[in-house]
Design a protein around this motif. Structure first.
Motif, mmCIF file in Angstrom:
data_model
loop_
_atom_site.group_PDB
_atom_site.id
_atom_site.type_symbol
_atom_site.label_atom_id
_atom_site.label_comp_id
_atom_site.label_asym_id
_atom_site.label_seq_id
_atom_site.Cartn_x
_atom_site.Cartn_y
_atom_site.Cartn_z
ATOM 1 N N GLU A 169 0.831 -1.203 0.000
ATOM 2 C CA GLU A 169 0.000 0.000 0.000
ATOM 3 C C GLU A 169 0.866 1.255 0.000
ATOM 4 O OE1 GLU A 169 -3.093 2.309 3.044
ATOM 5 O OE2 GLU A 169 -2.370 0.298 3.495
ATOM 6 N N VAL A 170 0.432 2.261 -0.734
ATOM 7 C CA VAL A 170 1.109 3.557 -0.750
ATOM 8 C C VAL A 170 0.559 4.384 0.403
ATOM 9 C CG1 VAL A 170 1.538 5.669 -2.045
ATOM 10 C CG2 VAL A 170 1.431 3.464 -3.234
ATOM 11 N N VAL A 171 1.470 4.877 1.266
ATOM 12 C CA VAL A 171 1.053 5.630 2.448
ATOM 13 C C VAL A 171 1.534 7.067 2.331
ATOM 14 C CG1 VAL A 171 1.094 3.574 3.884
ATOM 15 C CG2 VAL A 171 3.141 4.997 3.736
ATOM 16 N N ASN A 172 0.824 7.962 3.030
ATOM 17 C CA ASN A 172 1.236 9.361 3.106
ATOM 18 C C ASN A 172 2.131 9.557 4.317
ATOM 19 O OD1 ASN A 172 -0.097 10.320 0.833
ATOM 20 N ND2 ASN A 172 -2.016 10.599 1.948
ATOM 21 N N GLY A 173 3.132 10.383 4.156
ATOM 22 C CA GLY A 173 4.023 10.681 5.266
ATOM 23 C C GLY A 173 4.424 12.140 5.256
ATOM 24 N N PHE A 174 4.673 12.679 6.435
ATOM 25 C CA PHE A 174 5.066 14.088 6.568
ATOM 26 C C PHE A 174 6.559 14.149 6.864
ATOM 27 C CE2 PHE A 174 5.798 17.851 9.255
ATOM 28 C CZ PHE A 174 5.351 18.845 8.391
ATOM 29 N N VAL A 175 7.296 14.816 5.997
ATOM 30 C CA VAL A 175 8.752 14.943 6.168
ATOM 31 C C VAL A 175 9.027 15.971 7.260
ATOM 32 C CG1 VAL A 175 10.952 15.435 5.055
ATOM 33 C CG2 VAL A 175 9.103 14.373 3.732
ATOM 34 N N LYS A 176 9.533 15.477 8.391
ATOM 35 C CA LYS A 176 9.720 16.356 9.546
ATOM 36 C C LYS A 176 11.020 17.144 9.486
ATOM 37 C CE LYS A 176 8.541 14.792 13.578
ATOM 38 N NZ LYS A 176 8.441 13.956 14.792
ATOM 39 N N CYS A 177 12.118 16.434 9.175
ATOM 40 C CA CYS A 177 13.409 17.131 9.231
ATOM 41 C C CYS A 177 14.478 16.287 8.525
ATOM 42 C CB CYS A 177 13.831 17.400 10.677
ATOM 43 S SG CYS A 177 14.055 15.882 11.637
ATOM 44 N N ARG A 178 15.641 16.909 8.357
ATOM 45 C CA ARG A 178 16.801 16.202 7.826
ATOM 46 C C ARG A 178 17.513 15.467 8.944
ATOM 47 N NH1 ARG A 178 20.943 19.284 4.039
ATOM 48 N NH2 ARG A 178 21.865 17.245 4.343
ATOM 49 N N THR A 179 18.201 14.398 8.578
ATOM 50 C CA THR A 179 19.063 13.710 9.527
ATOM 51 C C THR A 179 20.248 13.169 8.746
ATOM 52 O OG1 THR A 179 19.160 12.039 11.274
ATOM 53 C CG2 THR A 179 17.961 11.449 9.273
ATOM 54 N N ARG A 180 21.171 12.583 9.454
ATOM 55 C CA ARG A 180 22.373 12.095 8.780
ATOM 56 C C ARG A 180 22.018 10.962 7.802
ATOM 57 N NH1 ARG A 180 27.870 9.830 11.772
ATOM 58 N NH2 ARG A 180 29.083 9.515 9.867
ATOM 59 N N GLY A 181 22.277 11.194 6.542
ATOM 60 C CA GLY A 181 22.030 10.166 5.542
ATOM 61 C C GLY A 181 20.643 10.170 4.957
ATOM 62 N N GLY A 182 19.760 11.047 5.397
ATOM 63 C CA GLY A 182 18.407 11.035 4.848
ATOM 64 C C GLY A 182 17.457 11.977 5.554
ATOM 65 N N MET A 183 16.185 11.545 5.701
ATOM 66 C CA MET A 183 15.135 12.377 6.281
ATOM 67 C C MET A 183 14.338 11.570 7.307
ATOM 68 S SD MET A 183 15.665 14.907 4.028
ATOM 69 C CE MET A 183 14.275 16.023 4.113
ATOM 70 N N ILE A 184 13.689 12.266 8.246
ATOM 71 C CA ILE A 184 12.758 11.658 9.193
ATOM 72 C C ILE A 184 11.345 11.958 8.716
ATOM 73 C CG2 ILE A 184 11.930 11.621 11.569
ATOM 74 C CD1 ILE A 184 14.662 10.383 11.227
ATOM 75 N N VAL A 185 10.531 10.887 8.569
ATOM 76 C CA VAL A 185 9.174 11.021 8.027
ATOM 77 C C VAL A 185 8.164 10.486 9.043
ATOM 78 C CG1 VAL A 185 7.629 10.361 6.155
ATOM 79 C CG2 VAL A 185 10.062 10.733 5.690
ATOM 80 N N ASP A 186 7.101 11.259 9.268
ATOM 81 C CA ASP A 186 6.015 10.835 10.157
ATOM 82 C C ASP A 186 5.018 10.025 9.331
ATOM 83 O OD1 ASP A 186 3.621 10.648 11.606
ATOM 84 O OD2 ASP A 186 4.112 12.423 12.781
ATOM 85 N N VAL A 187 4.940 8.700 9.656
ATOM 86 C CA VAL A 187 3.999 7.808 8.976
ATOM 87 C C VAL A 187 3.097 7.180 10.030
ATOM 88 C CG1 VAL A 187 3.734 5.763 7.524
ATOM 89 C CG2 VAL A 187 5.664 7.317 7.148
ATOM 90 N N PHE A 188 1.822 7.519 10.015
ATOM 91 C CA PHE A 188 0.864 7.026 11.011
ATOM 92 C C PHE A 188 1.295 7.381 12.439
ATOM 93 C CE2 PHE A 188 0.329 3.422 7.777
ATOM 94 C CZ PHE A 188 -0.626 4.128 7.071
ATOM 95 N N GLY A 189 2.088 8.430 12.593
ATOM 96 C CA GLY A 189 2.545 8.804 13.922
ATOM 97 C C GLY A 189 3.875 8.185 14.305
ATOM 98 N N ILE A 190 4.385 7.288 13.479
ATOM 99 C CA ILE A 190 5.690 6.663 13.730
ATOM 100 C C ILE A 190 6.748 7.426 12.947
ATOM 101 C CG2 ILE A 190 7.069 4.572 13.383
ATOM 102 C CD1 ILE A 190 4.581 2.948 13.748
#
Length: 598
Positions: free
Chosen positions: A145-166
């Protein structure tokens, strides 16, 4: 609800108590004393009251996950109705992943507290999402399934994404199919992702946006690869620029334009011709059987510059160009864009003593040259600079006859001699043996330095092979003509030991002339040997004018005296011996006479 939270909820459940009448409990309860802290409330009674409320309309248990309706939105909060005695307030920060939240939306909430110190119902949307998030994430991975996620911030090597609160990790390589140069452009954006990996032990989730793009590209890629043909011209976008070439995105398929296929002219780096994200047309030169490695060309879209070269250009013509490449063996000159000719180092000067091309020109120089060879079919051209000037060897016998004296500049030296330039294109060699009449030179650098002006005399001239044999010592009188009389055999001279070797020593006489003393001739009269720095007399044993060699001896001086003394003693002894024998003969004659008389 997860197993851990269920256990936590069960642990908070209280044992069953007897049912009480809520109305009676409230009627008997003294709220004034409770609020004033005058009368403590029996904990058991409170639990009885709560138990009595269970099952009534609007009653909720703490840690329950239920649905609520957004009734009002403020600048910072969302007011949620869960059909209880009061409404709950949730910060809008918990809905950052859903910027389209509106009044009337139904959302999941967790009952954090039925009442806080002010009697307010405390709800949490974030905690409710976390409780159910793992089930959703696992299901999303299993079903694709394709899920929506909110990109919160940058981190080392990539990004932190909020998916279902995780908080999930989005590696930099999984953001897009092309390299990302600005990660910040994705922060605070809601994007679609695929769950690609879950680590249950460490509660880690990895998502990918690239996987979605690749799925679409794969379809396009198959269509493009199926239509590829050599010589086909396609439009592409510059995806990456390296030192050896440029990668072109053809719409899901990458091809490489090697640096040599970018321009007919020489370039140092592909960035001189193209730039990132630039759209351009390229031609397919070749590809492998699977069509996964595609070789592209850019310069092939234009006619070869040799085809536009002036048809009237011929051998002997003069051309002008810029030095584009420099090597020890020569220089490449660009006479027109994409048309180059080679000036070999031997064509840069009339001198037969070859030097490096760097001694004549440097990259970027504008030079004029003469066309020596021209091959339009093989697209090759050789040029010459020295042909712009007359050959200095044409009248060499008049300018530099044998025996003539000149001044020249030291240009180079080797172990066996010095190269002296008389003029541009006329070099001569002075052998090490022709540098000095008196000094024994081990290496030319001990006598002269590059750039020195040296007096020379022409000793030999070979016009055919363009060779000059020069001499420096011949410009001066030969001191050995006078030394022959001074250092005659058996002559004795005062000298100083300059240095010692295994075979003997070098002695220097007062006028600077050096002589060799063999080791056995260094012995002094007392049996010891002369050392470096000792000054004494030496006797000449050998003189060779041709090889400028003198052999001397200190030992021979006192040995000669000893020989004279021995000879004198021997002569004296011989004289005495003859006298003795004469006396004996006279006595014999006297005896005979005496015997006769008797």
């Amino acid at each position: 609800m997860s197993e851990e939270l269920k256990n936590e909820v069960e642990a908070q459940e209280v044992p069953a108590v007897e049912a009480v009448n809520p109305e009676q409990f409230l009627a008997d309860f003294d709220w004034h004393k409770y609020e004033e802290g005058i009368e403590a409330v029996d904990e058991a009674k409170l639990k009885e009251f709560e138990s009595a409320l269970e099952g009534t309309v609007g009653f909720v248990n703490e840690l329950d996950v239920i649905e609520g309706t957004v009734t009002r939105l403020t600048e910072r909060d969302a007011i949620i109705d869960i059909n209880s005695k009061s409404e709950g307030v949730i910060s809008l920060n918990e809905f950052r992943y859903n910027p389209n939240l509106a009044v009337g939306d139904v959302v999941e909430v967790l009952v954090d507290k039925r009442e806080d110190v002010s009697g307010q119902l405390v709800l949490s949307h974030k905690k409710a999402r976390v409780i159910k998030a793992w089930d959703r994430v696992i299901n999303a991975q299993e079903t694709g399934e394709v899920v929506n996620g909110f990109v919160k911030c940058r981190t080392r090597g990539g990004m932190i994404v909020d998916v279902f609160g995780i908080e999930a990790f989005l590696p930099g390589s999984q953001i897009d199919v092309k390299p990302i140069r600005d990660y910040d452009q994705y922060v605070d954006k809601t994007m679609e992702f695929k769950v690609v990996k879950i680590n249950h032990e460490f509660k880690n989730v990895v998502v990918s946006h690239k996987a979605l793009i690749e799925a679409d590209i794969e379809i396009q890629k198959k269509e493009i690869i199926g239509k590829l043909e050599k010589g086909q011209v396609l439009e592409g976008i510059v995806k990456n620029v390296t030192s050896y070439g440029v990668f072109i995105d053809l719409g899901g398929v990458d091809g490489l334009v090697h640096i040599t296929d970018l321009s007919w002219s020489r370039i140092n780096h592909p960035s001189e011709v193209v730039e990132l994200d630039q759209k351009l047309n390229v031609v397919i030169l070749d590809f492998d059987d699977q069509k996964t490695r595609i070789q592209l060309g850019l310069k092939q879209l234009n006619a070869h510059p040799w085809e536009a070269l002036d048809a009237e250009l011929k051998v002997g013509d003069k051309v002008k160009g810029k030095v584009v490449v420099l090597a020890d063996y020569g220089a490449f000159i660009e006479v027109e864009q994409g048309v180059e000719g080679l000036i070999h180092v031997s064509e840069m000067s009339w001198s037969t003593h070859l030097r490096s091309a760097q001694d004549f020109v440097k990259v970027g120089d504008e030079v004029e040259a003469v066309v020596l060879t021209l091959d339009r079919e093989d697209r090759k051209m050789s040029l010459g600079i020295k042909q712009l000037h007359p050959d200095p060897w044409t009248d060499i016998t008049k300018k530099y006859p044998v025996g003539s004296k000149h001044k020249g500049t030291v240009r180079n030296y080797t172990n066996f001699g010095v190269f002296v330039e008389l003029e541009e294109g006329i070099d001569g060699l002075v052998y090490i043996s022709d540098l000095s009449w008196t000094k024994k030179i081990k290496h030319p650098s001990d006598f002269v330095a590059v750039g020195d002006v040296l007096d020379v005399q022409v000793l030999e001239l070979d016009v055919e092979n363009r060779k000059l044999n020069l001499g420096h010592k011949q410009t001066q009188e030969n001191p050995w003509d006078g030394h022959e009389a001074t250092y005659s055999i058996d002559s004795v001279h005062a000298g100083t030991i300059k240095e010692k070797t295994d075979k003997g020593a070098i002695v220097v006489f007062a006028d600077g002339v050096e002589a060799f003393v063999p080791g056995r001739h260094l012995e002094k009269e007392d049996g010891s040997k002369l050392g470096k720095g000792d000054a004494t007399d030496f006797k000449v044993l050998e003189f060779n004018k041709e090889y400028r060699r003198i052999v001397a001896s200190h030992t021979a001086i006192f040995r000669e005296e000893e020989a004279k003394n021995i000879k004198a003693v021997a002569k004296k002894a011989e004289s005495a011996e003859k006298s003795t024998f004469g006396d004996i003969a006279g006595l014999a004659d006297l005896k005979k006479k005496m015997e006769g008389k008797e």
